[in-house]
Every structure is written in structure tokens, then in C-alpha cells.
Enzyme design. Structure first.
Site, PDB file in Angstrom:
ATOM      1  N   LYS A 112      31.934  30.930  39.937  1.00 50.56           N
ATOM      2  CA  LYS A 112      32.250  32.307  40.333  1.00 50.56           C
ATOM      3  C   LYS A 112      32.239  32.464  41.848  1.00 50.56           C
ATOM      4  O   LYS A 112      33.156  33.061  42.442  1.00 50.56           O
ATOM      5  CB  LYS A 112      31.258  33.273  39.684  1.00 50.56           C
ATOM      6  CG  LYS A 112      31.408  33.373  38.165  1.00 50.56           C
ATOM      7  CD  LYS A 112      30.332  34.253  37.563  1.00 50.56           C
ATOM      8  CE  LYS A 112      30.501  34.369  36.053  1.00 50.56           C
ATOM      9  NZ  LYS A 112      29.463  35.201  35.427  1.00 50.56           N
TER      10      LYS A 112
ATOM     11  N   SER B 199      27.932  39.274  31.731  1.00 46.28           N
ATOM     12  CA  SER B 199      27.675  38.952  33.138  1.00 46.28           C
ATOM     13  C   SER B 199      28.265  39.984  34.090  1.00 46.28           C
ATOM     14  O   SER B 199      27.984  39.947  35.287  1.00 46.28           O
ATOM     15  CB  SER B 199      28.238  37.565  33.475  1.00 46.28           C
ATOM     16  OG  SER B 199      29.642  37.550  33.344  1.00 46.28           O
TER      17      SER B 199
END
Length: 796
Positions: free
Chosen positions: A698, A655
């Protein structure tokens, strides 16, 4: 100015309209009676339950907490109501082989009656026999039977006495038999007197005695024949008396249970045993009346073996049984023969046989958690054997495994006809399927529970019905329409998808239970949106200590993360950390350095053996992207280093591959990246930004840091556009986006992302392969060309 459009706040969280549910509260809804959101699993279940062929048992697979067990039990119980209750099962004494008790199958509910009726029969039998054999009539008739034989014996004795007298002897009865005593001059003489007689006289007496003894032998045989005939006739008479005394009692049992073949056979054997053991039965009664303790020579009562051991009683069962065995030990599943200590030794008999869950579920459904099944030695292997052989055997586990060999009971096996459903995670299913050839033969149906379901009007209503069911079942306050909407939104957050609802009902139920607690504290009539939010926040607070410690380290400068200014080759990446029950986002500084060389891009994490395989793959994809874009006419003459700064626990996942790409493009172009922005997303070799997991955590992790330092409208996060559907951000973050204090930039490509991060156009390749002047790609291309030239000259 960036050409990337900021995300509209309405897309940051899919709200459930408070008037979407057309009811005041869950109190107005009907409780849920079906499995929701699991159409695939329900079809598999229905197929597996309907098909009767061998081996079509069911493995229910799915994540823990998706309500598999509860849903399965509810589903099976509803189905079982329309099925007939199974028969009862008893164990009785085997009169031919006592160590192999017989199993009797009786119609439903008849087991209790049979056990009690046989027990009453035994008690009545004892009384009837005692009354019959202690009566004057019995004594008179017995005397008549024996009198004839006594007269025969007396007549025979007279004959013998005459023969003895004629031979000069007298017959005298003793405890050891008949003595032949000589008579001289009308006087009986003893052996001492015989010893002083002349030898000739002694010889003459001995000769006469021997002759008489030979004649008496035939007479003695007649005595024995008379005694045997007497005994036979007395026994026959006793049987007639006993049969007469017990026949009406036995007939009552036959009238009630004679239509059951197995019962009829057992009653025949019981009757025969009673007649063969009349003396022992009557003797045991007299011993009991004398109240002598067992160890003082008291023989066991033969009628004790006439007891019926009811092991499966379905008299109160409505429909087929549904049994979930949460502790599937060998004995809990398949029964056991208990033992008790008597005078320093362990003894057992058929009345100590105990049924297991498999016996109780026979004719219905047996549900077992596979994890618990695997933890108990012998349970899984015996379950497979039971399914294959279609019969239930009760035996000692140690004996089955060969650890001990002792004489024990071997009860007759009971036919097994139950559908077995084992419940567990998908990974265990795949392991068993691959490693155990017998598993796929015995569990041919897989019913897989999904961890999400569609979020549409009908499913939301079903979800609300689930809440109603939970509140009714556990006595919780019902939720009003705002509370229902809040739980629906929380469910979408668990699913990390605006278009889905989570089927992790265990977590959803816990939130409702906690909200009920706060509702009672507030004294409100229903659970509201505010109390649901309070429960969610409290749950987070109990688990986010590590997150706060990391934030504190960033705030105090121990961990370096910039949220203002611009820097070349440096970008804020976002990672997700998990502590088991809680996940949160952690900002990290990612840097890139470049120079001339041929090493290419070196992943410092990998070199330090701190990078996982997926992260390494992401770096290789980054190399492929740069090569495809900038090194078509010459080799990539580059020596670059990439690293997660202050990373001490290892890195994995791809990611951050787009983040690393932005850092490299900044380092190559010399254009600084805005430190007020953070980035997440993976990349492919064609420069397309791909979806990642944990996008909500996040964004919120970076938001908390920026909030602490002061939101000024410049802060935000760059995410893959394909992750927009996964956004279910906290209300606070949504409000900040709405007020323009925080931004989310969804991007499809690396070019869009670098434009958002730098404010400089990325540039689109011209037909001749060049890039527009002043763009990021043009500057990066020039730098790489320069580095390739330096590297080439250096090699020369």
C-alpha cells in the site's frame, strides 16, 4: 502542526548488516542437514515416526511453497539411513489354486538370488532330465522293467491261442482288439463264408464262439491288469530316474534357501509338480526342438510356471526405503496385474504382477501429496483400507469398484508395515478431519509447517546454510555476505515482518536462481546484493503490467486521485490488489457526504451489492464509533453516504474503515484533509486504529504515484502504529523517507490520525462531556447536534 511523529527511516526496513554473517560467502558454510524454523512440525514428525501403534500416520500441513516435500524427504532419508532394509517379496505359482499366486518373503537381497537360482535350476533340470531319459542305461533298465510284463502277456496269449484252437478258432490282433475267426478243415473262414453254411452249422459255431468269448473276458482283464501294472512300474521307475537326476540340483536350492520356511514349502511343491509332469516337460522339450509354432498344437511348457516374479527388490537398498509418489494413481500406488494380447484375447499370469509404490515403501516411509491423491479415483479409499487392514492387495480397480466382473488373478496379500505421510495444505486437512470419520483414525498426527520463522542470529545462519545447500545441489554460484544479507531482507519482506523470515523456500530459491543467472552474465565470482536486487526487480517487472496500467489511468486523469491540496470529506484510501503471483497497492478516493435524517451511515458499496461482509462490518463499526463518541445525549440524527469512488469490481475488507472514519469526521467538522496523504488501517468502536495486511504494498503503491507527480516533502501515508513491525519497504522508499521527501505517520488512535491529516487538534473530551473549542471533535459534535435538531424539527 501535527502532533504525530513521523516514522524514522531506520524503522521503515530492517536491514541485515553486511558483516552479520561471519563468512566470505555461502561456500564457507556447511550445507543444511535439518529442517529449519519448524520446531513444532519437527517434534510432531519425530513423535509420529517413533510411535508404532496403529493409525499414527502423519499429515504434514502448510502453505504451498514452504518446502514441505523437500524438507520431509531430507528428514526421512536421514532417519532411514539408520534403519535396516526391509525384506524382498516375490510372487510364485500356486500349484493348488493357479489364480491365487503365493507371495514369498525373503531376507533382504535374497530375492534376486532366488529368482536367478530357480531359473538356473529349471534350465539345469531340463538338461538333466533329457540326458537321463535319453541315455542307453535308461533304455536298458526300462526294457528290463517292461520285459517281465511282456513275457507275462506272451504267456497269457499262448494260453488264449490254445483255448481258441481247441474250440476251433484262431485269435487275430487288430487295431480295434482281438478277432475270433472260425477254422473249418484247417482253413479260416470269413463272415461271407459263414453265411452260406447250413443253419445248424452256423448255430454250432456261434455257440462255441460265445463260450470262448466268455472265457476270453477274464483273460482280457488280466491283460489290462498287466498293462496297468506295467505303467505303474514304469512311472515309478521314471520318478526314481527323475529324482536321481534332479536331487542334487534341488539340494543346492535347499542348502541355500531351506532356512526360509516359505521357500522350503515352495521348493517341495515345485519338486512334486516336476515329478507329476515329467511327460509334459519332456514333451515340451521335444516340441521346442522341432521349432513348431505355438498355434500348431504345441502344448505350453510346464516349466514356465516355475519362474519367480521378483516384485520388490531391496538388494541395493541402504536403510529403509523412502518413496514419494507424485502421481498416486491406483496402479502406481498399489500395483497391477498387466495383460498381453494373444490371438485376440487378453491373458495374464503371475509373472505379470507389478508392485506399486506402497510395496516398494513397505518397511519404510511412503510420502504422497494429498491433492494428487484426491484427484485419482480409488487411491484414497484403498490407502485407508490398506492402513486399516495392514495388508497390500493387488486387484483391478474396475473390479473393486464393481464396474466389471471377470476371472482374474487374486495374488496373496502382502503384510503392510510402512509409515504413511501425506502432504498438503491445512484447509484440506480440516476438510478431511470434519467430513471423513476414517481420516482421523488413520492420520492421528498433524505436523504443521509455519510460513514464517524467527529472525535471530542462529536462524539467519541456518538460512545462509540453506542457501549453501541450494547452491551445492543445483550447481549455482555461492552468495557473498552482501548477497546473503539481501536474501535475508527479501525473506523478511515475503514474511511482511521485520522480526520474521519467510519459510516459503520455493520463492526464495527462485530469487537465488535468477540472481545466479545475472551473476553469470556479469561474470562475478559470487552472487552479490546487486544481483539479488536485480532478480527481485526483474520478477516484479514481469508481473506488474496491471499495476502500471492502473497508474497510467491515474496519471492520465481517468481515475481521480488527488495528491495535492485539501478537501473536506475526501481522503485517499489504499487497497491491495492481487493477480495471483503479484500484489500491489492501489490508491482510491473515498468520499463522505452528510445531511439531516435518521438513516445513519449508508454504505453505497453495500447498497449496490458491491461490498463484502467484512467491509460492511467495518462501516457498522464506524457507526458504533460515532454513536459512542457524539450521540450519548441524543440520537444520531444523521443521513450520511460513504463510497469508494470509481470502484467497479467490489470492495471487501475492513482496512479502509479508519479512512472512512476520517472522511466522516472531516465532513462533520468541515475541516479539510490534506490530499497529499493517504490512509490505511481498520478501527474499532473505541477509536483505536488496528493493524492491517499488505502495508508495504500500500505504501509503495502510493509512493509510486507521488513520485510520478513529483515528491515535494508533503506526501506520505498514515498507517497503524501496530504495523510498523511489518515494514520492509523498498530501498528507494526508505531513501525518500530518509531525505524527507516522503513520510510515514504511525498512529494509535483516530484522533492521532485526523490530526496528521488536517493539522488541527482532535481535542480531548472534558470532564463535563464537552470538547475543547476549535477542535475537530468539537466541530463535529456541534454539526451533529445541529443535524439532530433539524431532524427533530422536520419530524414534527
Amino acid at each position: 502542526m501535527s502532533m504525530v511523529q513521523k516514522l524514522d527511516y531506520t524503522l521503515a526496513r530492517r536491514r541485515c548488516p553486511r558483516d552479520f554473517i561471519t563468512c566470505e560467502s555461502t561456500l564457507d558454510l556447511d550445507p543444511l542437514v535439518e529442517i529449519i524454523g519448524q520446531e513444532r512440525a519437527v517434534k510432531a514428525l519425530q513423535f509420529g515416526l517413533d510411535i508404532k501403534e496403529e493409525g499414527f500416520n502423519i499429515y504434514v500441513a502448510g502453505m504451498a511453497g514452504t518446502g514441505k516435500k523437500t524438507a520431509i524427504m531430507t528428514f526421512l532419508e536421514q532417519r532411514a539411513k539408520g534403519m535396516p532394509p526391509p525384506p524382498d517379496w516375490c510372487y510364485v505359482y500356486n500349484f493348488e489354486e493357479e489364480d491365487k499366486p503365493n507371495a514369498l518373503r525373503l531376507p533382504t537381497g535374497m530375492g534376486v538370488q532366488f529368482r536367478d537360482d530357480v531359473a538356473k535350476y529349471v534350465e539345469d533340470l531340463k538338461k538333466a532330465l533329457a540326458a537321463a531319459f535319453e541315455s542307453e542305461d535308461y533304455a536298458t533298465r526300462r526294457e528290463e522293467v517292461t520285459k517281465r510284463y511282456d513275457e507275462k502277456k506272451q504267456e497269457l496269449m499262448k494260453t488264449l491261442n490254445k483255448k481258441a484252437s481247441d474250440a476251433g478258432f484262431v485269435l487275430q490282433r487288430t487295431e480295434i482288439g482281438l478277432l475270433i475267426i472260425p477254422v473249418i478243415n484247417g482253413q479260416m473262414i470269413n463272415e461271407q463264408q459263414i453265411g452260406i453254411l447250413p443253419q445248424s452249422v452256423r448255430d454250432e459255431i456261434q455257440a462255441r464262439r460265445k463260450k470262448l468269448q466268455d472265457e476270453l473276458r477274464s483273460a482280457f482283464r488280466q491283460f489290462r491288469d498287466i498293462d496297468r501294472e506295467t505303467e505303474t512300474n514304469v512311472e515309478s521307475f521314471n520318478r526314481e530316474v527323475a529324482e536321481y537326476a534332479m536331487e542334487h540340483l534341488m539340494q543346492r536350492l535347499r542348502d541355500k534357501y531351506g532356512q526360509v520356511t516359505e521357500c522350503n514349502d515352495y521348493l517341495d511343491a515345485l519338486r512334486k509338480d516336476v515329478l507329476e509332469n515329467l511327460g509334459a516337460i519332456l514333451g515340451a522339450q521335444k516340441q521346442q526342438e522341432s521349432q513348431l509354432p505355438f498355434f500348431m498344437g504345441q502344448a505350453p511348457d510346464p516349466t514356465l510356471r516355475y519362474r519367480v516374479n521378483l516384485v520388490v527388490d531391496n538388494s541395493k537398498q541402504e536403510g529403509a526405503p523412502v518413496i514419494m509418489e507424485m502421481n498416486p494413481t491406483y496402479s502406481h500406488l498399489f500395483g497391477a496385474t498387466e495383460k498381453e494380447a494373444r490371438f485376440g484375447t487378453l491373458v495374464t499370469d503371475y509373472t505379470m504382477i507389478r508392485a506399486g509404490s506402497a510395496h516398494k515403501a513397505n518397511g519404510g516411509y511412503l510420502v504422497i501429496p494429498v491433492e494428487e491423491l484426491a484427484r485419482n479415483p480409488g487411491s484414497y479409499e484403498t490407502l485407508k483400507r490398506t492402513i486399516t487392514n495392514r495388508k497390500l492387495e493387488i486387484e483391478e480397480l474396475a473390479e473393486r469398484l464393481g464396474y466389471i466382473t471377470t476371472k482374474s488373478l487374486r495374488p496373496e496379500p502382502i503384510p503392510f508395515d510402512a509409515k504413511v505421510i501425506i502432504v498438503g495444505e491445512s484447509r484440506i486437512y480440516y476438510l478431511l478431519y470434519q467430513l471423513d470419520p476414517e481420516f482421523k483414525k488413520n492420520f492421528k498426527v498433524k505436523a504443521e509447517f509455519d510460513n514464517t520463522m524467527e529472525r535471530d542470529e542462529s536462524k539467519v545462519r541456518q538460512y545462509a546454510q540453506f542457501m549453501c545447500t541450494l547452491c551445492n545441489k543445483e550447481g549455482l554460484k555461492h552468495l557473498d555476505s552482501t548477497g546473503i544479507a539481501a536474501v535475508v531482507e527479501y525473506s523478511s519482506r515475503l514474511a511482511a515482518d521485520q522480526e520474521k523470515l519467510s519459510t516459503q523456500f520455493a520463492e526464495v530459491s527462485d530469487i537465488i536462481r535468477e540472481a545466479d543467472f545475472y551473476s553469470k552474465q556479469d561474470g562475478s565470482k559470487f552472487i552479490t546484493e546487486e544481483q539479488v536486487r536485480q532478480a527481485v526487480e526483474a520478477k516484479v517487472y514481469r508481473s506488474n503490467l496491471i499495476e502500471e496500467k492502473i497508474e497510467e489511468m491515474i496519471e492520465r486523469g481517468s481515475l481521480l486521485v488527488d495528491t495535492a491540496g485539501e478537501k473536506v470529506g475526501q481522503v485517499n484510501g489504499l487497497a491491495v490488489l492481487g493477480t495471483g503471483d503479484y500484489m500491489f497497492g492501489k490508491p482510491s478516493r473515498i468520499t463522505a457526504s452528510i445531511g439531516a435524517g435518521k438513516e445513519g451511515i449508508i454504505d453505497i458499496e453495500r447498497e449496490a451489492e458491491m461490498g463484502g461482509p467484512t467491509h460492511t462490518k467495518g462501516v457498522h463499526i464506524l457507526t458504533g464509533f460515532l454513536t459512542d463518541r457524539y450521540a450519548r445525549s441524543h440520537p444520531l440524527g444523521l443521513a450520511a453516504r460513504l463510497t469508494f469512488e470509481q470502484s467497479y469490481s467490489g470492495v471487501d475488507g475492513d482496512s479502509a474503515s479508519s479512512t472512512e472514519t476520517y472522511a466522516m469526521m472531516s465532513a462533520l467538522s468541515g475541516i479539510p484533509i490534506k490530499q497529499s496523504l493517504a490512509v490505511t488501517g481498520s478501527v474499532n468502536q473505541k477509536g483505536e486504529v488496528q493493524a492491517i495486511g499488505g502495508v508495504n504494498e500500500k505504501i509503495e503503491g502510493y509512493y509510486e504515484l507521488c513520485k510520478y507527480r513529483g515528491l515535494d516533502g508533503s506526501h506520505g501515508v498514515v498507517i497503524p502504529e501496530s504495523n510498523v513491525k511489518n515494514l520492509m519497504l523498498k530501498e528507494e522508499v526508505v531513501e525518500a523517507i530518509k531525505d524527507g521527501k516522503f513520510s510515514v505517520y504511525p498512529v494509535k488512535t483516530i484522533d492521532e490520525g485526523i490530526e496528521a491529516l488536517t493539522g488541527v487538534p482532535a481535542g480531548k473530551m472534558n470532564e463535563d462531556g464537552s470538547w475543547p473549542e476549535g477542535t475537530i471533535n468539537s466541530l463535529a459534535q456541534k454539526k451533529l447536534d445541529e443535524l439532530a435538531k433539524i431532524a427533530k424539527e422536520y419530524v414534527k
